[in-house]
Design a protein around this motif. Sequence first.
Motif, PDB file in Angstrom:
ATOM      1  N   THR A 130       1.050  -1.238   0.263  1.00  0.00           N
ATOM      2  CA  THR A 130      -0.124   0.137  -0.193  1.00  0.00           C
ATOM      3  C   THR A 130       1.154   0.683  -0.004  1.00  0.00           C
ATOM      4  O   THR A 130       1.999   1.483  -0.036  1.00  0.00           O
ATOM      5  N   PRO A 131       0.374   2.460   0.270  1.00  0.00           N
ATOM      6  CA  PRO A 131       1.095   3.622  -0.771  1.00  0.00           C
ATOM      7  C   PRO A 131       1.834   4.144   1.025  1.00  0.00           C
ATOM      8  O   PRO A 131       2.470   4.399   1.031  1.00  0.00           O
ATOM      9  N   GLU A 132       1.026   3.083   1.858  1.00  0.00           N
ATOM     10  CA  GLU A 132       1.472   3.796   3.229  1.00  0.00           C
ATOM     11  C   GLU A 132       2.111   2.343   3.693  1.00  0.00           C
ATOM     12  O   GLU A 132       3.099   2.767   5.215  1.00  0.00           O
ATOM     13  N   GLY A 133       2.574   1.627   2.892  1.00  0.00           N
ATOM     14  CA  GLY A 133       3.699   0.649   2.925  1.00  0.00           C
ATOM     15  C   GLY A 133       3.235  -0.574   3.906  1.00  0.00           C
ATOM     16  O   GLY A 133       4.921  -2.041   4.291  1.00  0.00           O
ATOM     17  N   GLN A 134       2.033  -0.974   3.278  1.00  0.00           N
ATOM     18  CA  GLN A 134       1.659  -2.438   4.380  1.00  0.00           C
ATOM     19  C   GLN A 134       1.671  -3.461   3.111  1.00  0.00           C
ATOM     20  O   GLN A 134       1.138  -3.101   1.897  1.00  0.00           O
ATOM     21  N   ALA A 135       2.622  -4.290   3.653  1.00  0.00           N
ATOM     22  CA  ALA A 135       2.224  -5.074   2.385  1.00  0.00           C
ATOM     23  C   ALA A 135       0.811  -6.750   2.539  1.00  0.00           C
ATOM     24  O   ALA A 135       0.590  -6.126   3.681  1.00  0.00           O
ATOM     25  N   TYR A 136       0.847  -6.849   1.387  1.00  0.00           N
ATOM     26  CA  TYR A 136      -0.588  -7.386   1.449  1.00  0.00           C
ATOM     27  C   TYR A 136      -1.159  -8.011   0.287  1.00  0.00           C
ATOM     28  O   TYR A 136      -0.131  -8.680  -0.941  1.00  0.00           O
TER      29      TYR A 136
END
Length: 298
Positions: A130-136
Amino acid sequence: MSAAEDQTGPALARRASSRRSMFDALPGGRVNYLEPKGDAGFFGPDSMAWKVSANPVALAVGGVAAVILELAEPRVRSGVWDHSTFRTDPLARMQRTGEASMIVTYGPTAAAQARIAMVTRMHERVSGVTPEGQAYTALEPDLMTWVHVTAGWGFLNAYRRYLEPGMSLADQDRYYAEGAALGRAFGAPDPPGSVAAVDALFDRLRPTLRPHPIIGEFLQIVSTTSPLGLAGRALQPLVVEAAIDLIPPDLQRSLGLPVRPLRRQAAHALLKGLASVGKAVPSEIVRHAHERVGRPLR
Protein backbone atom coordinates in the motif's frame (compact mmCIF):
# COMPACT_ATOMS: atom_id res chain seq x y z
CA MET A 1 -50.92 12.04 -10.06
CA SER A 2 -47.55 13.82 -9.90
CA ALA A 3 -44.38 12.43 -11.43
CA ALA A 4 -43.01 11.78 -7.94
CA GLU A 5 -46.13 9.90 -6.86
CA ASP A 6 -45.97 7.83 -10.03
CA GLN A 7 -42.58 6.45 -8.98
CA THR A 8 -43.63 4.75 -5.75
CA GLY A 9 -45.93 2.11 -4.34
CA PRO A 10 -48.92 0.87 -6.35
CA ALA A 11 -47.90 2.71 -9.50
CA LEU A 12 -44.67 0.72 -9.63
CA ALA A 13 -46.49 -2.53 -9.02
CA ARG A 14 -48.90 -1.79 -11.87
CA ARG A 15 -45.91 -1.44 -14.17
CA ALA A 16 -44.21 -4.62 -12.94
CA SER A 17 -44.45 -6.38 -16.27
CA SER A 18 -42.79 -3.49 -18.07
CA ARG A 19 -39.87 -3.67 -15.63
CA ARG A 20 -39.40 -7.43 -15.97
CA SER A 21 -36.54 -6.98 -18.40
CA MET A 22 -34.67 -4.80 -15.90
CA PHE A 23 -34.77 -7.46 -13.20
CA ASP A 24 -34.00 -10.24 -15.67
CA ALA A 25 -30.93 -8.30 -16.78
CA LEU A 26 -28.97 -9.50 -13.76
CA PRO A 27 -25.88 -11.29 -15.06
CA GLY A 28 -25.23 -15.01 -14.92
CA GLY A 29 -26.80 -16.11 -18.20
CA ARG A 30 -23.85 -18.31 -19.18
CA VAL A 31 -24.79 -20.85 -16.51
CA ASN A 32 -27.70 -23.24 -16.97
CA TYR A 33 -29.64 -22.70 -13.76
CA LEU A 34 -32.18 -25.38 -14.75
CA GLU A 35 -29.78 -28.34 -14.63
CA PRO A 36 -28.95 -30.76 -13.13
CA LYS A 37 -32.34 -31.42 -11.62
CA GLY A 38 -32.42 -31.62 -7.85
CA ASP A 39 -29.03 -29.92 -7.35
CA ALA A 40 -29.54 -27.34 -4.59
CA GLY A 41 -26.09 -25.79 -4.94
CA PHE A 42 -24.54 -24.14 -1.91
CA PHE A 43 -27.78 -23.01 -0.29
CA GLY A 44 -31.10 -24.26 -1.66
CA PRO A 45 -34.63 -22.88 -1.77
CA ASP A 46 -35.23 -22.76 1.98
CA SER A 47 -32.12 -20.72 2.67
CA MET A 48 -31.92 -17.12 3.74
CA ALA A 49 -29.39 -16.60 0.95
CA TRP A 50 -31.95 -17.44 -1.74
CA LYS A 51 -34.47 -15.15 -0.06
CA VAL A 52 -32.17 -12.14 0.32
CA SER A 53 -30.36 -12.38 -3.02
CA ALA A 54 -33.60 -12.67 -4.98
CA ASN A 55 -34.13 -8.93 -4.68
CA PRO A 56 -32.16 -6.72 -7.08
CA VAL A 57 -32.49 -3.62 -4.90
CA ALA A 58 -30.94 -5.43 -1.93
CA LEU A 59 -28.09 -6.59 -4.17
CA ALA A 60 -27.51 -3.17 -5.73
CA VAL A 61 -27.60 -1.12 -2.53
CA GLY A 62 -25.88 -3.75 -0.42
CA GLY A 63 -23.18 -4.31 -3.00
CA VAL A 64 -22.19 -0.64 -3.14
CA ALA A 65 -22.21 -0.40 0.67
CA ALA A 66 -19.96 -3.45 0.85
CA VAL A 67 -17.41 -1.93 -1.53
CA ILE A 68 -17.35 1.32 0.47
CA LEU A 69 -16.41 -0.70 3.56
CA GLU A 70 -13.87 -2.77 1.62
CA LEU A 71 -12.17 0.34 0.22
CA ALA A 72 -11.92 1.77 3.73
CA GLU A 73 -9.43 -1.01 4.59
CA PRO A 74 -6.06 0.14 3.17
CA ARG A 75 -4.81 -3.26 1.99
CA VAL A 76 -8.11 -4.22 0.40
CA ARG A 77 -8.30 -0.77 -1.22
CA SER A 78 -4.90 -1.19 -2.86
CA GLY A 79 -5.70 -4.73 -3.94
CA VAL A 80 -8.96 -3.71 -5.58
CA TRP A 81 -7.81 -0.43 -7.11
CA ASP A 82 -4.38 -1.56 -8.32
CA HIS A 83 -5.27 -5.04 -9.57
CA SER A 84 -8.72 -4.77 -11.13
CA THR A 85 -10.28 -3.03 -14.11
CA PHE A 86 -12.72 -1.01 -12.03
CA ARG A 87 -11.26 2.37 -13.03
CA THR A 88 -10.79 1.51 -16.72
CA ASP A 89 -13.85 -0.69 -17.36
CA PRO A 90 -16.26 -0.37 -14.42
CA LEU A 91 -19.23 -1.81 -16.29
CA ALA A 92 -17.47 -5.09 -17.09
CA ARG A 93 -16.16 -5.27 -13.52
CA MET A 94 -19.65 -4.78 -12.08
CA GLN A 95 -21.08 -7.38 -14.44
CA ARG A 96 -18.47 -9.96 -13.47
CA THR A 97 -19.02 -9.33 -9.78
CA GLY A 98 -22.79 -9.60 -10.15
CA GLU A 99 -22.44 -12.73 -12.24
CA ALA A 100 -20.23 -14.40 -9.64
CA SER A 101 -22.68 -13.53 -6.87
CA MET A 102 -25.62 -15.08 -8.72
CA ILE A 103 -23.68 -18.20 -9.71
CA VAL A 104 -22.42 -19.04 -6.22
CA THR A 105 -25.85 -18.32 -4.72
CA TYR A 106 -28.25 -19.89 -7.23
CA GLY A 107 -26.08 -21.96 -9.54
CA PRO A 108 -25.73 -25.74 -9.41
CA THR A 109 -22.88 -27.06 -7.30
CA ALA A 110 -20.39 -27.63 -10.13
CA ALA A 111 -20.90 -24.15 -11.56
CA ALA A 112 -20.54 -22.53 -8.13
CA GLN A 113 -17.37 -24.48 -7.39
CA ALA A 114 -15.91 -23.59 -10.78
CA ARG A 115 -16.54 -19.89 -10.22
CA ILE A 116 -15.02 -20.02 -6.73
CA ALA A 117 -11.92 -21.73 -8.19
CA MET A 118 -11.66 -19.10 -10.92
CA VAL A 119 -11.90 -16.21 -8.45
CA THR A 120 -9.35 -17.86 -6.18
CA ARG A 121 -6.88 -18.23 -9.07
CA MET A 122 -7.28 -14.54 -9.84
CA HIS A 123 -6.71 -13.63 -6.19
CA GLU A 124 -3.53 -15.71 -6.08
CA ARG A 125 -1.94 -13.19 -8.44
CA VAL A 126 -2.86 -10.14 -6.35
CA SER A 127 -0.18 -8.81 -4.03
CA GLY A 128 1.62 -5.55 -3.42
CA VAL A 129 2.38 -2.78 -0.98
CA THR A 130 0.00 0.00 0.00
CA PRO A 131 1.10 3.65 -0.28
CA GLU A 132 1.46 3.55 3.51
CA GLY A 133 3.96 0.70 3.22
CA GLN A 134 1.76 -2.25 4.23
CA ALA A 135 2.43 -5.44 2.28
CA TYR A 136 -0.60 -7.47 1.30
CA THR A 137 -1.79 -10.47 -0.64
CA ALA A 138 -5.42 -10.92 -1.60
CA LEU A 139 -5.63 -14.35 0.03
CA GLU A 140 -4.61 -13.15 3.48
CA PRO A 141 -7.20 -14.70 5.82
CA ASP A 142 -8.18 -11.45 7.53
CA LEU A 143 -8.67 -9.67 4.19
CA MET A 144 -10.73 -12.50 2.73
CA THR A 145 -12.84 -12.49 5.90
CA TRP A 146 -13.46 -8.73 5.67
CA VAL A 147 -14.48 -8.92 2.00
CA HIS A 148 -16.77 -11.88 2.67
CA VAL A 149 -18.39 -10.28 5.71
CA THR A 150 -18.94 -6.86 4.15
CA ALA A 151 -20.71 -8.43 1.17
CA GLY A 152 -23.06 -10.45 3.35
CA TRP A 153 -23.59 -7.54 5.72
CA GLY A 154 -24.46 -5.23 2.83
CA PHE A 155 -26.95 -7.58 1.16
CA LEU A 156 -28.67 -8.54 4.42
CA ASN A 157 -29.02 -5.03 5.78
CA ALA A 158 -30.20 -3.60 2.47
CA TYR A 159 -32.83 -6.35 2.38
CA ARG A 160 -33.88 -5.50 5.91
CA ARG A 161 -33.97 -1.77 5.15
CA TYR A 162 -36.14 -2.05 2.05
CA LEU A 163 -38.12 -5.26 2.46
CA GLU A 164 -38.17 -6.70 5.96
CA PRO A 165 -37.19 -4.28 8.73
CA GLY A 166 -38.71 -6.62 11.30
CA MET A 167 -36.57 -9.63 10.33
CA SER A 168 -35.90 -11.72 13.41
CA LEU A 169 -32.45 -12.00 14.94
CA ALA A 170 -32.67 -15.77 14.43
CA ASP A 171 -33.11 -15.33 10.67
CA GLN A 172 -30.24 -12.83 10.53
CA ASP A 173 -28.03 -15.30 12.41
CA ARG A 174 -29.09 -18.04 10.01
CA TYR A 175 -28.10 -15.89 7.05
CA TYR A 176 -24.57 -15.41 8.39
CA ALA A 177 -24.27 -19.06 9.47
CA GLU A 178 -25.25 -20.22 5.97
CA GLY A 179 -22.79 -17.86 4.37
CA ALA A 180 -19.89 -19.09 6.51
CA ALA A 181 -19.49 -22.20 4.34
CA LEU A 182 -19.20 -20.06 1.23
CA GLY A 183 -16.75 -17.75 2.98
CA ARG A 184 -14.53 -20.70 3.84
CA ALA A 185 -14.66 -21.86 0.22
CA PHE A 186 -13.35 -18.45 -0.85
CA GLY A 187 -10.53 -18.54 1.70
CA ALA A 188 -11.93 -16.95 4.86
CA PRO A 189 -10.86 -19.55 7.46
CA ASP A 190 -13.31 -18.73 10.25
CA PRO A 191 -15.96 -16.26 9.06
CA PRO A 192 -18.40 -15.00 11.69
CA GLY A 193 -21.68 -16.87 11.69
CA SER A 194 -23.99 -14.60 13.68
CA VAL A 195 -24.99 -10.96 14.04
CA ALA A 196 -23.05 -10.71 17.29
CA ALA A 197 -19.90 -12.12 15.68
CA VAL A 198 -20.22 -9.77 12.69
CA ASP A 199 -20.72 -6.79 15.01
CA ALA A 200 -17.63 -7.84 16.96
CA LEU A 201 -15.59 -7.94 13.74
CA PHE A 202 -16.79 -4.44 12.80
CA ASP A 203 -15.82 -3.17 16.24
CA ARG A 204 -12.40 -4.77 15.97
CA LEU A 205 -11.67 -3.30 12.54
CA ARG A 206 -13.14 0.18 13.04
CA PRO A 207 -9.77 1.67 14.11
CA THR A 208 -8.15 0.41 10.89
CA LEU A 209 -10.73 1.86 8.48
CA ARG A 210 -9.62 5.09 6.84
CA PRO A 211 -11.08 7.77 4.56
CA HIS A 212 -9.40 8.03 1.17
CA PRO A 213 -10.00 9.87 -2.13
CA ILE A 214 -10.39 6.49 -3.85
CA ILE A 215 -13.68 6.00 -1.99
CA GLY A 216 -14.98 9.22 -3.52
CA GLU A 217 -13.68 8.18 -6.92
CA PHE A 218 -15.49 4.85 -6.59
CA LEU A 219 -18.74 6.58 -5.64
CA GLN A 220 -18.47 8.90 -8.63
CA ILE A 221 -17.86 5.98 -11.00
CA VAL A 222 -20.69 3.85 -9.65
CA SER A 223 -23.08 6.83 -9.69
CA THR A 224 -22.84 6.96 -13.49
CA THR A 225 -22.37 3.28 -14.39
CA SER A 226 -24.88 0.45 -14.37
CA PRO A 227 -25.12 -3.01 -15.97
CA LEU A 228 -28.85 -2.39 -16.39
CA GLY A 229 -28.65 0.18 -19.20
CA LEU A 230 -30.43 3.53 -19.22
CA ALA A 231 -32.90 2.60 -16.49
CA GLY A 232 -30.06 1.51 -14.25
CA ARG A 233 -27.99 4.64 -14.89
CA ALA A 234 -30.95 6.81 -13.93
CA LEU A 235 -31.24 4.94 -10.64
CA GLN A 236 -27.54 4.71 -9.79
CA PRO A 237 -27.21 8.06 -7.96
CA LEU A 238 -30.05 7.02 -5.67
CA VAL A 239 -28.54 3.55 -5.18
CA VAL A 240 -25.28 5.21 -4.12
CA GLU A 241 -27.13 7.53 -1.73
CA ALA A 242 -28.96 4.56 -0.22
CA ALA A 243 -25.70 2.62 0.11
CA ILE A 244 -24.04 5.47 2.00
CA ASP A 245 -27.08 5.70 4.26
CA LEU A 246 -26.75 1.98 5.02
CA ILE A 247 -23.23 2.44 6.45
CA PRO A 248 -23.23 2.82 10.27
CA PRO A 249 -23.43 6.54 11.14
CA ASP A 250 -20.11 6.63 12.98
CA LEU A 251 -18.36 5.17 9.93
CA GLN A 252 -20.14 7.60 7.63
CA ARG A 253 -18.57 10.39 9.67
CA SER A 254 -15.10 8.90 10.05
CA LEU A 255 -14.91 8.03 6.33
CA GLY A 256 -16.06 11.50 5.33
CA LEU A 257 -19.04 10.21 3.34
CA PRO A 258 -21.43 12.89 2.03
CA VAL A 259 -24.66 13.50 3.92
CA ARG A 260 -27.59 14.68 1.78
CA PRO A 261 -30.82 14.22 3.78
CA LEU A 262 -33.29 15.24 1.06
CA ARG A 263 -31.67 13.01 -1.53
CA ARG A 264 -31.66 10.14 0.96
CA GLN A 265 -35.38 10.55 1.56
CA ALA A 266 -36.04 10.43 -2.18
CA ALA A 267 -33.79 7.38 -2.56
CA HIS A 268 -35.54 5.53 0.24
CA ALA A 269 -39.02 6.17 -1.15
CA LEU A 270 -38.19 5.16 -4.71
CA LEU A 271 -36.05 2.13 -3.86
CA LYS A 272 -38.59 0.82 -1.37
CA GLY A 273 -41.15 0.81 -4.16
CA LEU A 274 -38.74 -0.86 -6.58
CA ALA A 275 -37.82 -3.47 -3.98
CA SER A 276 -41.49 -4.42 -3.71
CA VAL A 277 -41.67 -4.78 -7.49
CA GLY A 278 -38.52 -6.91 -7.46
CA LYS A 279 -40.10 -9.20 -4.89
CA ALA A 280 -43.24 -9.56 -7.01
CA VAL A 281 -41.31 -10.11 -10.27
CA PRO A 282 -38.43 -12.53 -9.60
CA SER A 283 -35.65 -12.72 -12.16
CA GLU A 284 -35.27 -15.56 -14.60
CA ILE A 285 -32.22 -16.81 -12.67
CA VAL A 286 -34.24 -17.10 -9.47
CA ARG A 287 -37.13 -18.82 -11.25
CA HIS A 288 -34.86 -21.30 -13.00
CA ALA A 289 -33.00 -22.16 -9.79
CA HIS A 290 -36.30 -22.95 -8.08
CA GLU A 291 -37.41 -25.06 -11.02
CA ARG A 292 -34.12 -26.97 -10.90
CA VAL A 293 -34.83 -28.12 -7.34
CA GLY A 294 -38.50 -28.83 -8.00
CA ARG A 295 -39.82 -25.77 -6.17
CA PRO A 296 -41.14 -23.51 -8.93
CA LEU A 297 -42.25 -20.06 -7.85
CA ARG A 298 -45.94 -19.41 -8.11
